[in-house]
Each structure stands twice: as C-alpha cells, then as structure tokens.
Design a protein around this motif. Structure first.
Motif, PDB file in Angstrom:
ATOM      1  N   LEU A 119       4.893  27.506  -4.728  1.00 31.09           N
ATOM      2  CA  LEU A 119       4.435  26.696  -3.976  1.00 31.09           C
ATOM      3  C   LEU A 119       5.715  25.077  -4.743  1.00 31.09           C
ATOM      4  N   ARG A 120       5.768  25.055  -5.636  1.00 29.71           N
ATOM      5  CA  ARG A 120       6.925  23.762  -6.621  1.00 29.71           C
ATOM      6  C   ARG A 120       7.785  24.040  -6.218  1.00 29.71           C
ATOM      7  N   TYR A 121       8.381  25.399  -5.644  1.00 30.35           N
ATOM      8  CA  TYR A 121       9.489  25.347  -5.801  1.00 30.35           C
ATOM      9  C   TYR A 121      10.377  24.769  -3.607  1.00 30.35           C
ATOM     10  N   PHE A 122       8.881  25.089  -2.855  1.00 23.14           N
ATOM     11  CA  PHE A 122       9.509  24.552  -1.950  1.00 23.14           C
ATOM     12  C   PHE A 122       8.755  23.157  -1.539  1.00 23.14           C
ATOM     13  N   PHE A 123       8.693  22.218  -2.651  1.00 24.52           N
ATOM     14  CA  PHE A 123       7.733  20.872  -2.859  1.00 24.52           C
ATOM     15  C   PHE A 123       8.663  20.614  -2.451  1.00 24.52           C
ATOM     16  N   THR A 124      10.484  19.890  -2.840  1.00 32.86           N
ATOM     17  CA  THR A 124      10.835  19.421  -1.828  1.00 32.86           C
ATOM     18  C   THR A 124      11.283  19.072  -0.814  1.00 32.86           C
ATOM     19  N   LEU A 125      11.284  20.596   0.208  1.00 31.73           N
ATOM     20  CA  LEU A 125      11.320  20.979   1.200  1.00 31.73           C
ATOM     21  C   LEU A 125      10.181  20.224   1.814  1.00 31.73           C
ATOM     22  N   CYS A 126       8.428  20.166   1.497  1.00 29.57           N
ATOM     23  CA  CYS A 126       7.947  19.713   1.775  1.00 29.57           C
ATOM     24  C   CYS A 126       7.667  18.188   1.770  1.00 29.57           C
ATOM     25  N   ASP A 127       8.528  17.591   0.560  1.00 27.98           N
ATOM     26  CA  ASP A 127       8.901  16.147   0.597  1.00 27.98           C
ATOM     27  C   ASP A 127       9.505  15.532   1.875  1.00 27.98           C
ATOM     28  N   PHE A 128      10.264  16.515   2.068  1.00 28.08           N
ATOM     29  CA  PHE A 128      11.351  15.774   3.437  1.00 28.08           C
ATOM     30  C   PHE A 128      10.767  15.862   3.933  1.00 28.08           C
ATOM     31  N   CYS A 129       9.794  16.885   4.369  1.00 27.99           N
ATOM     32  CA  CYS A 129       9.783  16.514   5.783  1.00 27.99           C
ATOM     33  C   CYS A 129       8.184  15.753   6.438  1.00 27.99           C
ATOM     34  N   ARG A 130       7.696  15.184   4.487  1.00 32.41           N
ATOM     35  CA  ARG A 130       6.759  13.814   4.610  1.00 32.41           C
ATOM     36  C   ARG A 130       7.613  12.443   4.061  1.00 32.41           C
ATOM     37  N   ARG A 131       8.594  12.109   4.516  1.00 32.99           N
ATOM     38  CA  ARG A 131       9.823  11.234   4.366  1.00 32.99           C
ATOM     39  C   ARG A 131       8.952   9.994   5.398  1.00 32.99           C
ATOM     40  N   PRO A 132       9.507   9.033   5.296  1.00 33.30           N
ATOM     41  CA  PRO A 132       8.754   8.065   6.771  1.00 33.30           C
ATOM     42  C   PRO A 132       9.764   8.435   7.545  1.00 33.30           C
ATOM     43  N   GLN A 133      11.297   8.315   7.154  1.00 38.15           N
ATOM     44  CA  GLN A 133      11.727   8.990   9.111  1.00 38.15           C
ATOM     45  C   GLN A 133      12.282  10.015   9.467  1.00 38.15           C
ATOM     46  N   ALA A 134      11.479  11.020   9.046  1.00 36.45           N
ATOM     47  CA  ALA A 134      10.493  12.250  10.149  1.00 36.45           C
ATOM     48  C   ALA A 134      10.672  11.760  11.587  1.00 36.45           C
ATOM     49  N   THR A 135      10.608  12.902  12.174  1.00 37.04           N
ATOM     50  CA  THR A 135       9.996  12.506  13.470  1.00 37.04           C
ATOM     51  C   THR A 135       9.351  14.400  13.989  1.00 37.04           C
ATOM     52  N   LEU A 136       8.333  14.061  14.045  1.00 31.72           N
ATOM     53  CA  LEU A 136       8.022  15.264  14.711  1.00 31.72           C
ATOM     54  C   LEU A 136       8.806  16.617  15.824  1.00 31.72           C
ATOM     55  N   ILE A 171      17.081  24.091   6.930  1.00 28.82           N
ATOM     56  CA  ILE A 171      16.300  24.815   7.260  1.00 28.82           C
ATOM     57  C   ILE A 171      15.394  24.450   8.383  1.00 28.82           C
ATOM     58  N   LEU A 172      14.806  23.447   8.975  1.00 25.80           N
ATOM     59  CA  LEU A 172      14.461  23.025   9.707  1.00 25.80           C
ATOM     60  C   LEU A 172      15.128  23.462  11.466  1.00 25.80           C
ATOM     61  N   LYS A 173      16.192  23.527  11.574  1.00 24.14           N
ATOM     62  CA  LYS A 173      16.642  24.139  12.588  1.00 24.14           C
ATOM     63  C   LYS A 173      17.257  25.605  13.060  1.00 24.14           C
ATOM     64  N   THR A 174      16.712  25.907  11.518  1.00 22.36           N
ATOM     65  CA  THR A 174      17.540  27.224  12.262  1.00 22.36           C
ATOM     66  C   THR A 174      16.154  28.807  11.949  1.00 22.36           C
ATOM     67  N   PRO A 175      16.345  28.867  13.176  1.00 17.52           N
ATOM     68  CA  PRO A 175      15.110  29.312  13.058  1.00 17.52           C
ATOM     69  C   PRO A 175      14.919  31.411  12.280  1.00 17.52           C
ATOM     70  N   GLU A 186      10.977  17.015  14.789  1.00 16.08           N
ATOM     71  CA  GLU A 186      11.826  17.921  14.072  1.00 16.08           C
ATOM     72  C   GLU A 186      11.443  19.539  12.992  1.00 16.08           C
ATOM     73  N   LEU A 187      10.144  18.700  12.329  1.00 18.71           N
ATOM     74  CA  LEU A 187       9.553  18.866  11.669  1.00 18.71           C
ATOM     75  C   LEU A 187       8.507  19.971  12.437  1.00 18.71           C
ATOM     76  N   GLN A 188       8.206  20.279  14.080  1.00 21.62           N
ATOM     77  CA  GLN A 188       7.777  21.098  14.562  1.00 21.62           C
ATOM     78  C   GLN A 188       7.763  22.533  14.484  1.00 21.62           C
ATOM     79  N   PRO A 189       9.444  23.292  13.997  1.00 22.27           N
ATOM     80  CA  PRO A 189       9.711  24.140  14.277  1.00 22.27           C
ATOM     81  C   PRO A 189       9.367  24.858  12.692  1.00 22.27           C
ATOM     82  N   LEU A 190       9.299  24.048  11.601  1.00 18.73           N
ATOM     83  CA  LEU A 190       8.302  24.522  10.876  1.00 18.73           C
ATOM     84  C   LEU A 190       6.956  24.565  10.870  1.00 18.73           C
TER      85      LEU A 190
END
Length: 822
Positions: free
Chosen positions: A391-408, A341-345, A410-414
């Motif tokens: 919001l509930r069904y996109f919650f796991t995507l939000c969790d993926f964005c908040r994980r400690p290993q995430a970088t700005l 998702i984060l890589k696909t416009p 990779e999150l910037q496109p979203l």
C-alpha cells in the motif's frame, strides 16, 4: 583466452603498473599527483561521484530535494546556497550524492562543482579533454582491464552450481576481480573521457554477464556494486543502457545477485528512463512476475486463502519480495508512469493478479479448547509488513488518482480492474470473517479505497458513472468484509481469541496502526456509493448493511434480514441475559457508526498536498489546528515531537507549524500546551484518527485518558467544534454521509438508546429497584450515540434540503441537553 590478456607473476603489481602507465607515472605518488591534475582540468559539471557506506553523514534539504530519498554530501552541501532552507543532518545506509542530478535535486541547490552532465561530456567528445598521450595509453589499456575482469568472472559463469574449482583458486580469482573493479572505478572518478572509454567497453553481453556474475556471496560483489553505482550515477547514457539490461535480467538478478537490486533507485527514479522501461521493456511485467514467483516460494498452500510457510528459513525471499514492491514504488513515483498504468490493461491486470492472490491471506483459526503453544509472531510480522509496504509503494499512484485535475474517465480502468479482481477473488462472495476463522488482510480493497478521488465521488453529475463502476451487490459485500475485519479486531480486544496467545494481541496492535483507518474510509466511501443506488431494497440501505455486518454471521447473499434494524434492535434486549458477544457487537456498532460520521481527518489529509492548490492553502491550516488540539490535549509536547507526528504527506514547513501553534497553544519552557479556549474544540471521539495511535510505547491510551480528564475539568462538551467555528473537517464529505442515512431507522435507535440511559439515571437517583435494561450500562456507546446526534444536528445536506432536520425532528431531547454531560 588470448595470450596478450594473460597476466603472469604478481597480479597486484601488474594491475598497479597498468594504472600508473595510464597516468604516465612511475610510482603511486606520481600517479596520484597526475590523477589530481587531471581531475582539476575537467569541467565543473556532472553529478557528484561521492558514495556512502553505513552511517556516513549527509544532508537533506526539504526545499531542494525532489523526494525524500535525495541527499547531498557535506562538501557539496556547504558549498551550495541553502540559506533560509529547511535542512536536516542524517546518517546514510548507502547510496550516493545527488548534487548535479536535476531529477533528484533542484538545480538552484547545486554546488558550484556540479550540474547536469552536458551531452558532450558523455560521448566521444569527452575524449578531447584528455591529454593526447594519456588518451592513447587509456584506449589501449582500458580494454585490457576489462578483459581481466572477463577472465576472472568466466569460471563462475561456466561452473555455476558446480564444485570443481579449488576454493583457494576461487578466492584468489574473486579478490583479483574486486581489485580490477576498484581500479576501473578510480578511472571513472578521474575524467569524463576515461568514463566514456569504460562505458564503451561495457555493452551488450559483457554487461549482462557481469550482472549475472555478481552473486552476493562472491568476494567481489560489493566492489562490483560500487563500480556499477558510480557509472550509473555519472553517465546518463550508460544509465539508460544499464537500466534496460537490468530489467531484462531482473528475475535472475533478484535470484542470484539481490545486492545489485538496490541500484534500481539510480534509474527507476528518473522520469524519462522509468517511462521508457515501462512502455518498451515491460518493467511492470518483469517486476510483478518476480513478485508472483517469490510469493509462490513462501506459500505453504493456496486453496481458498494463501497460507504461508514458516518464515525463518525463507527470510531472504521475504526481503526480496519487499524489494520488488519497493522498485514498483519507484516507478509509480512519476506522473507519466501513473498515466501509462491507467491506460495500459496489461499493467492493470498484472497489479490486480498479485493483489488477488493476497485476498484474506494468512487466515487465523480461533483456538477454543487449548492454548496455542507455539506462536507464529514472526510470520504475522512478515504478512502485515508485506501488505503495508504494498500500500505504501502504490501510494503515489493513489495520490495521482486523487489529484484535483483527475477525471473519472481516466480513473475508471483502474477502478474497474480492482473491482473485477475482487469479485473474482476466492471466497469473496461466500467466505467472511467469523467467530472461528478470520483474516486481517484485504489489500486490493484497501488500495481501491486509497485510490478513490473524493472530490469526484461527491460530484452529483457523475452518479450514473459511479453506479456502473461499483455495482450494489459488490458494495454490500465489501462493507460486510470490512466490518467483519473491524469486528475481528474488537473480538480480540474483548478476549475472544485469548487462547491464540500474545501473537494475536500483537496483530490487533498492528491492525490498528496500519489498516484500521483505511477500513473506516472504505465504509465512508462505500456508504455514499451505496446511497447512489437508492434504497429500493432495505437490505442494501447503508445503516442496515452496517447493522447486519456487525450482528450477523451469515454471508450477505445468503438471505435478506428477517426484520428491520429497529425490530432487530428491540429484539437484542428481550432476554434478561444478554451475551457478552452481543454486548461486544453492540459497542462496535455505535463505535463504527460514530467513526464513519466523525473521523474526517484522514480524508482531509488524503485530499491535501502541497501542489494541490488552492485547496492546500485554505485547508492545511485547519487540518494542522485540529491535529494540534487533539495531540496537545494528551500533554505538553516539544516542537520537534509535534513535527515528527504531523502526517508526512502534508509536507508541512516549520513556519506553517509555528503559525498553527500560535493559534491554538502557548509555549511554556521548551514545550507547547493548549490554550484554554482551544479545549472547546477537543473531540473525545476522534482519538483513533490521530497519530498518537502510532506511539508504540504503550502510553497512548494513558495519554488519551489524561486528555479526557483535562477536558472534563474545562467543563466543555468534548464533542469537538461545530460548523460555525470554522474548524470542521471535510464538511462536504460529512454532509453526504449524513444524507446516506436519511432513509434509515437511525433516529428511533438514537431516541430509544438515549431514553434508556435517561431512565437509568433517573432510577439511579431515585434509588428505584425496577428492572434494569441491559443497555443501561453502556456508557461508552452512549458517548458515541451522542456524537452521532451532534453530527446529525450540525450537518447540511447538499442535495436534500432539510434532510438532517428530518433525521433529528423526532428527537425529544434538545441537542444542548444531550451533549451537556451525563
């Protein structure tokens, strides 16, 4: 129609004899016996074929399940090694057993009868496990059974929408099709080789046609669903084939056969299948285009905001709409899909497009002269449910964005897509909630907030990148929209929308339980982001933005404030007669400011997941203790009641909860009560952030008042723990929020308000008859002001040494005196 496929005479007997012939039997008893022998001869492998109906009994195991949808049948559960696991008995609403499926259940929790299906049992090699004669008969008769289904589905396919088939003939045909589906299901449960023969026949156009024919009103729809469920469940190869055909036919399935849509959980929850569907079959495109079509079907008109039709005749469409987003949630459950998702416009654009249409949907017009006679409560239920489930069904995507290993990076496109979609939303820059028209719904903004990575947001080295993603004017506008939504809710509570009836009061409750805390998080995040832009323009200083949004009815771009916050504050009290509207907004200002600085519980929960170590190990105990103190202050509760209230995202085990309870509470009979020393950590201003808000029996306010009375009896400050106590929530986040106010006029406001209250109390004791300031009676706001003062004095600025001290240096009241009571 080929002559050899025509069954004359009694269809039921012909079908029965066909099954007997496959098993080489002359009666049902003999066929059942040989079927049992065949089952016994099969390898102990594959997924359990057990299916459930409504209210059947099954088991969850928190240690073995890979998500909360996974369960095990009773037979598998009692054969599997679950000693020492946390388990729960449940009632089902359909579905199938997950034993043997490594994508749903930990292999260590499989029973001895089931395991992942080996490839040799899902291809032509499985035929070697059949007795030679049975194999020969099955290879001849299985195609015959499939042809019988084709014959009984063909009239429906050819005459869809026409009425030139006699109703009696149609009923007979559909009942016969249901019987054949049952027979094919029986074969699939008996042996791997028989499953393979059926799957080989069910390919290409035949599979697509069977899906199209499964309209819900057909008498065979349930039998077809259970047939598909079995083969998707037990055959990994067919699961992939079915999934591709399903996505390609999705719009028609959703329109004509929504019952089959429930099968999505069987393959959308498999990582490899989900990634293939998203990358090669454009699953998100299929799902979200269906969502857009369904939205159009329930809309009355869509000018600046989306206004919906009466939901009663469109109930089915609303259910389908929620089902679409449920399927989206299944896809987002996988990390590999979130990466895609984060890589696909194109996917980001599709998500943004749907959310953009929902911006400030279902606006409410304030009734001023006459009461609303016919309330539209059912419509508002549908709208609130729609946004909350998105919001509930996109919650796991939000969790993926908040994980400690995430970088700005990779999150910037979203973030960029959501910011752009908000900026392009109709009325974003010009249409805000006001005293005559308002909406509770800001789904794109709330999704943006929930997806923010809080650790990256506090990283000073990324400030330039954050400024580029979030322009200053965008932040100011979002703060305005958010505060105006909070003001809308406050005006309902104050009675300004009373002529709109009970429906409006019910919406106020829905907002508080579903969205209000996310809106507070929006203000917290955007005040920090706004501070990154500096304060060259006083209109864009966080406190000034907050003040303007609360008190002004103009758009932020219309004109800059005529005076500073301090000057505006003094002007509020020039006239002896202060309007009730001004009083309501005055209370709201201090309430919001207090909550923005104080309500860190949701942020802690959002940044704490079981597999996010080491943060989880050292923060979860603090979160649990603060949670228990706040909740148990309202009265004694049992272990099960507390367990049900703990945020599910934390995945707290019974041992963790028991350890936290031991630290803050004692057990009396079957309930827990707070220890006396725990009362000093009770925070009277944190009730809104606690799960007691979700008690819909109307008792949460009564319980909160009871907690306040008990805290007063303990003679504690009721302002919560301080940094030295080790129980402060999200201290780094709180420090950044305090720092964002360092250049504001907060200190003069605090000083003046406290002095007004002090003078009032002195005059009251002296029984003086001097003029009373309009702010003298605002005791609730004074409490929030004192809490703000307490936070300022306890904070530690991460970048500006002594910044909190700068804020509090001009205060003539020591903190201990200010927090010591009235």
């Amino acid at each position: 129609m080929e002559a050899e496929h025509v069954w004359d005479g009694d269809f039921d007997k012909r079908l029965e004899s066909c099954i007997w012939e496959i098993f080489g039997a002359q009666s049902e008893e003999e066929a059942a016996a040989r079927e049992a022998e065949l089952k016994e001869s099969q390898p102990r492998a594959g997924v359990c074929p057990v299916q459930w109906g409504q209210q059947d009994v099954a088991f969850r195991c928190l240690d073995c399940e890979l998500d909360s949808n996974c369960i095990q049948c009773c037979d598998c559960f009692f054969k599997a090694p679950h000693e020492g696991h946390e388990v729960a008995l449940i009632r089902t609403v359909g579905g199938s057993c997950d034993c043997g499926d490594p994508h749903s259940w930990a292999p260590s929790g499989f029973c001895p009868e089931h395991c992942e299906t080996p490839q040799r049992l899902d291809n032509e090699e499985s035929l070697d496990l059949l007795p030679p004669l049975l194999r020969t008969r099955a290879e001849a008769l299985v195609p015959e059974l499939m042809a019988q289904v084709d014959q009984r589905l063909t009239p429906r396919l050819r005459m869809h929408g026409l009425r030139n088939e006699a109703e009696a003939d149609k009923t007979i045909r559909e009942k016969q099709a249901a019987l054949v589906f049952g027979a094919l299901r029986r074969l699939g449960e008996a042996a791997f080789g028989l499953r393979y023969l059926v799957v080989q026949e069910l390919q290409g156009d035949r599979l697509a046609n069977w899906m199209k024919a499964g309209v819900d009103e057909a008498l065979f729809s349930e039998a077809l669903e259970r047939f598909f469920l079995l083969y998707v469940q037990v055959s990994p190869c067919f699961k992939r084939t079915f999934a591709k055909t399903f996505i390609r036919q999705y719009d028609q399935i959703l329109q004509d056969a929504p019952r089959l849509d429930a099968l999505g959980v069987q393959f959308l929850t498999i990582p490899e299948v989900a990634v293939e569907l998203v990358a090669k079959e454009d699953a998100f495109g299929a799902l979200l285009s269906a969502a857009n079509r369904l939205l159009t079907s329930v809309v009355d008109h869509e000018d600046e905001n989306m206004v919906f039709q009466d939901p009663e005749p469109l109930q089915t469409n609303w259910e389908k709409l929620r089902s679409v987003f449920h399927s989206v949630g299944f896809l987002c459950f996988h990390k590999s899909v979130c990466e895609h998702i984060l890589k696909t416009p194109s996917v980001l654009e599709a998500i943004a497009e749907v959310l953009q249409r929902l911006w400030r949907m279902s606006p409410q017009q304030r009734a001023i002269v006459r009461h609303v006679l016919y309330e539209t409560r059912q419509l508002q239920i549908q709208v609130f449910t729609l946004e909350s489930e998105i919001l509930r069904y996109f919650f796991t995507l939000c969790d993926f964005c908040r994980r400690p290993q995430a970088t700005l990076e990779e999150l910037q496109p979203l973030y960029a897509w959501l910011v752009a979609s908000l900026q392009d939303s109709r009325g974003f820059l010009s249409s805000f909630n006001n005293a005559s028209a308002a909406s509770f719904h800001l789904p794109a903004l709330r999704l943006l907030t929930l997806s923010l990575n809080f650790e990256l947001l506090l990283d000073p080295s990324l400030a330039d990148s954050w400024r580029k993603i979030f322009p200053r004017d965008f932040l100011v506008t979002c703060i305005m929209h958010t505060v105006r939504t909070l003001r809308f809710e406050a005006e309902i509570r104050a009675g300004w929308w009373v002529r709109n009836g009970e429906s409006m009061r019910a919406q106020h409750v829905d907002y508080r339980t579903k969205f209000r805390q996310t809106d507070i998080m929006t203000l917290q995040a955007f005040m920090i982001l706004l501070h990154m832009h500096g304060s060259e323009d006083t209109a864009c200083e966080p406190l000034s933005c907050l003040w303007t949004a609360v008190f002004s009815d103009d758009a932020p771009s219309a004109s800059k404030p005529e005076a500073s916050v301090w000057t505006s504050w003094r002007r509020q009290w020039v006239e002896n007669a202060v309007s009730e509207q001004t009083r309501t907004r005055f209370r709201l200002f201090w309430l919001i400011l207090c909550q923005v600085l104080n309500e860190m519980f949701p942020i802690e929960v959002a940044a704490c997941r079981r597999d996010w170590e080491p943060r989880y190990s050292y923060r979860c105990p603090v979160i649990l203790q603060r949670f228990l103190i706040q909740v148990l202050a309202t009265g004694p509760l049992s272990l099960s009641e507390l367990a049900n209230m703990v945020p599910k995202e934390l995945q707290v085990r019974e041992g963790q909860l028991a350890e936290a309870l031991e630290a803050v509470a004692t057990r009396q009979d079957a309930r827990y009560v707070l220890k006396q020393r725990s009362w000093q950590h009770f925070d009277i201003c944190m009730a809104e952030a606690m799960p007691i808000r979700s008690w819909r029996d109307g008792t949460w306010r009564e319980r909160q008042h009871r907690a306040e009375e008990k805290a007063l009896a303990q003679e504690v400050s009721m302002l919560g723990p301080r940094r030295a106590d080790g129980l402060t929530l999200a201290p780094a986040w709180q420090d950044h929020l305090v720092e964002s106010l360092c250049n504001s006029e907060l200190v003069p406001l605090v000083v003046d308000f406290i002095e007004i209250q002090s003078s009032f109390r002195q005059d009251k004791e002296a029984q003086s008859s001097v003029w009373r300031h309009p702010a003298q009676h605002e005791d609730g706001s004074l409490l929030h002001c004192l809490k703000v003062l307490d936070i300022l004095s306890d904070a530690q600025s991460p970048h500006v040494p002594g910044a909190p001290a700068t804020l509090t240096a001009h205060l003539r009241l020591p903190v201990t005196a200010a927090t010591g009571g009235d």
